[in-house]
Scaffold this active site. Structure first.
Site, PDB file in Angstrom:
ATOM      1  N   ASP A 295     -11.800  -9.370   4.841  1.00 14.96           N
ATOM      2  CA  ASP A 295     -13.046  -9.553   4.075  1.00 14.96           C
ATOM      3  C   ASP A 295     -13.527 -10.991   4.226  1.00 14.96           C
ATOM      4  O   ASP A 295     -14.721 -11.249   4.404  1.00 14.96           O
ATOM      5  CB  ASP A 295     -12.842  -9.221   2.589  1.00 14.96           C
ATOM      6  CG  ASP A 295     -13.205  -7.775   2.263  1.00 14.96           C
ATOM      7  OD1 ASP A 295     -13.241  -6.944   3.189  1.00 14.96           O
ATOM      8  OD2 ASP A 295     -13.461  -7.474   1.077  1.00 14.96           O
TER       9      ASP A 295
ATOM     10  N   ASP B  59      -5.978  -6.928   4.476  1.00 11.29           N
ATOM     11  CA  ASP B  59      -7.140  -6.439   3.725  1.00 11.29           C
ATOM     12  C   ASP B  59      -7.978  -7.622   3.248  1.00 11.29           C
ATOM     13  O   ASP B  59      -9.196  -7.666   3.437  1.00 11.29           O
ATOM     14  CB  ASP B  59      -6.659  -5.609   2.527  1.00 11.29           C
ATOM     15  CG  ASP B  59      -7.814  -5.133   1.670  1.00 11.29           C
ATOM     16  OD1 ASP B  59      -8.794  -4.608   2.238  1.00 11.29           O
ATOM     17  OD2 ASP B  59      -7.759  -5.306   0.444  1.00 11.29           O
TER      18      ASP B  59
ATOM     19  N   TYR C  28       0.815  -1.216   0.000  1.00  8.34           N
ATOM     20  CA  TYR C  28       0.000   0.000   0.000  1.00  8.34           C
ATOM     21  C   TYR C  28       0.849   1.267   0.000  1.00  8.34           C
ATOM     22  O   TYR C  28       0.332   2.357  -0.241  1.00  8.34           O
ATOM     23  CB  TYR C  28      -0.914   0.037   1.236  1.00  8.34           C
ATOM     24  CG  TYR C  28      -2.181  -0.769   1.089  1.00  8.34           C
ATOM     25  CD1 TYR C  28      -2.137  -2.165   1.013  1.00  8.34           C
ATOM     26  CD2 TYR C  28      -3.420  -0.148   1.026  1.00  8.34           C
ATOM     27  CE1 TYR C  28      -3.304  -2.904   0.879  1.00  8.34           C
ATOM     28  CE2 TYR C  28      -4.589  -0.881   0.892  1.00  8.34           C
ATOM     29  CZ  TYR C  28      -4.526  -2.255   0.819  1.00  8.34           C
ATOM     30  OH  TYR C  28      -5.686  -2.985   0.690  1.00  8.34           O
TER      31      TYR C  28
HETATM   32  C1  IPM Z   1     -10.501  -1.465   3.510  1.00 11.75           C
HETATM   33  C2  IPM Z   1     -10.694  -1.047   2.095  1.00 11.75           C
HETATM   34  C3  IPM Z   1      -9.554  -0.125   1.704  1.00 11.75           C
HETATM   35  C4  IPM Z   1      -8.276  -0.912   1.804  1.00 11.75           C
HETATM   36  C5  IPM Z   1      -9.646   0.534   0.315  1.00 11.75           C
HETATM   37  C6  IPM Z   1     -11.002   1.160   0.099  1.00 11.75           C
HETATM   38  C7  IPM Z   1      -8.536   1.527   0.133  1.00 11.75           C
HETATM   39  O1  IPM Z   1     -10.786  -2.139   1.248  1.00 11.75           O
HETATM   40  O2  IPM Z   1     -10.508  -0.601   4.405  1.00 11.75           O
HETATM   41  O3  IPM Z   1     -10.338  -2.673   3.764  1.00 11.75           O
HETATM   42  O4  IPM Z   1      -7.867  -1.578   0.836  1.00 11.75           O
HETATM   43  O5  IPM Z   1      -7.672  -0.866   2.852  1.00 11.75           O
HETATM   44 MN    MN Z   2     -10.731  -4.035   2.281  1.00 12.31          MN
END
Ligand code: IPM
Ligand code: MN
Length: 344
Positions: A245, A241, A132
């Site tokens: 999810d 990340d 990132y």
């Molecule tokens: C999260 C989101 C963000 C990330 C994006 C929107 C930049 O997916 O907060 O997990 O990748 O961190």
């Molecule tokens: Mn995310």
């Protein structure tokens, strides 16, 4: 303003963002915690109206608050009006980097009926480095010889402070005091080695905390098959990340997933936001689940020293989550906020 009110910058954002944040603020008020809020207009709407993403003056203003509460930002899925990365890099990541929000803390409690039912774990995602960071570039763009690189930046300082936070969390959260490092050390041998050595050094100082290591691909299997085996997971920015999810889906849906972007050094405000996006498709329908935003607000109160209210709200959120699954009754964004407030 009530004496001793915490000063909170509120970024409702786009789509369902303002709707879920309104419920979070409703619940905080019902918990009896005085806030002095200021609304900030940031996100896709503002960008499309003005071309601004995060003006320097606004960033400086945000630094003066005790905390930032954010709903969600982003254009409707499929819209090409906001190019990819403009809001992500220009707003969300810029805030994470500029405010040095180096821990992204994401707790998960498996809802009834989910494959993660009963699981209770937290992911500590490094939040300022890794792929990132923005290292890399492109050469010969648009030609058949185009070259794109995007490096993963890992500093000893950045890795160590994140791992230390994870161990501290394992000691304090009342679980089995266990930390799992997730990485891909068999392939990412340079960064993986730095993470693994740092992890081992910190672990040696904290003998009360047990540890293990999992490759990220295998962790995706274990997360689905035995989510109850985790206590604290610590991992790099991109793995975190993706894994959070998955954890959200395992624990009952992304509509329940809360997060805290923390500056544990407290040299500026921390930022609290639900993990989900702006969901323009359901904006204005009352079908957005505000529990993730409400739990994120509870994490904000915890960080602000309001542990009692934070604990009560989190308990109420988890009870309401159970109730919503069990009763399958009709609900709306506002009715869920009312119900959580009513449980306090
Ligand atoms: C999260 C989101 C963000 C990330 C994006 C929107 C930049 O997916 O907060 O997990 O990748 O961190
Ligand atoms: Mn995310």
């Amino acid at each position: 303003m009530p004496a001793g009110a915490h000063r909170v910058a509120v970024i409702g954002g786009d789509g369902i963002g303002p709707e879920v944040v309104a419920e979070a603020l409703k619940v905080v008020a019902a918990a009896g915690v005085p806030l002095e809020t200021a609304q900030f207009d940031l996100g896709a709407d503002r960008y499309l109206r003005t071309g601004d993403v995060l003006p320097d003056g606004v960033l400086e203003e945000l630094r003066g608050f005790d905390a930032v509460l954010l709903g969600a930002v982003g254009p409707p899925i499929g819209s090409t009006a906001v190019p990819p990365g403009v809001l992500e890099r220009g707003l969300l990541l810029r805030l994470r980097f500029e405010l040095d929000l180096y821990v992204n803390l994401r707790p998960f409690n498996g809802a009834p009926g989910s494959i993660g039912e009963g699981a209770d774990f937290a992911v500590v995602r490094e939040n300022t480095e890794g792929p990132y960071a923005g290292e890399g570039g492109v050469l010969r763009r648009g030609t058949r010889y185009e070259i794109a690189t995007q490096g993963s930046v890992n500093t000893r300082h950045g890795v160590e402070r994140c791992i230390r936070y994870a161990f501290g969390l394992a000691e304090s959260r009342g679980g089995p005091q266990h930390v799992t490092l997730v990485h891909k050390t068999n392939v990412l041998t340079y960064s993986g080695d730095l993470w693994q050595r740092t992890f081992a050094e910190v672990a040696a100082e904290r003998p009360a905390v047990s540890t293990r290591y999992q490759h990220v691909d295998a962790a995706c299997i274990f997360m689905v098959e035995r989510p109850g085996d985790y206590d604290v997971i610590v991992t790099d920015n991109l793995f975190g990340d993706i894994l959070t999810d998955l954890a959200g889906a395992v624990a009952g849906g992304i509509g329940l997933a809360a997060s805290a972007n923390l500056n544990p050094a407290r040299d500026g405000p921390s930022l609290f936001e639900p993990v989900h996006g702006a969901a323009h498709d359901i904006a204005g329908t009352g079908r957005a689940n505000p529990l993730a935003a409400i739990r994120s607000a509870a994490m904000m109160l915890e960080h602000l020293g309001e542990s009692d209210a934070a604990g009560r709200i989190t308990k109420a959120v988890l009870a309401e989550q159970t109730e919503m699954v069990r009763s399958a009754a009709e609900w709306s964004t506002a009715s869920v906020g009312d119900a959580v407030a009513g449980r306090l």
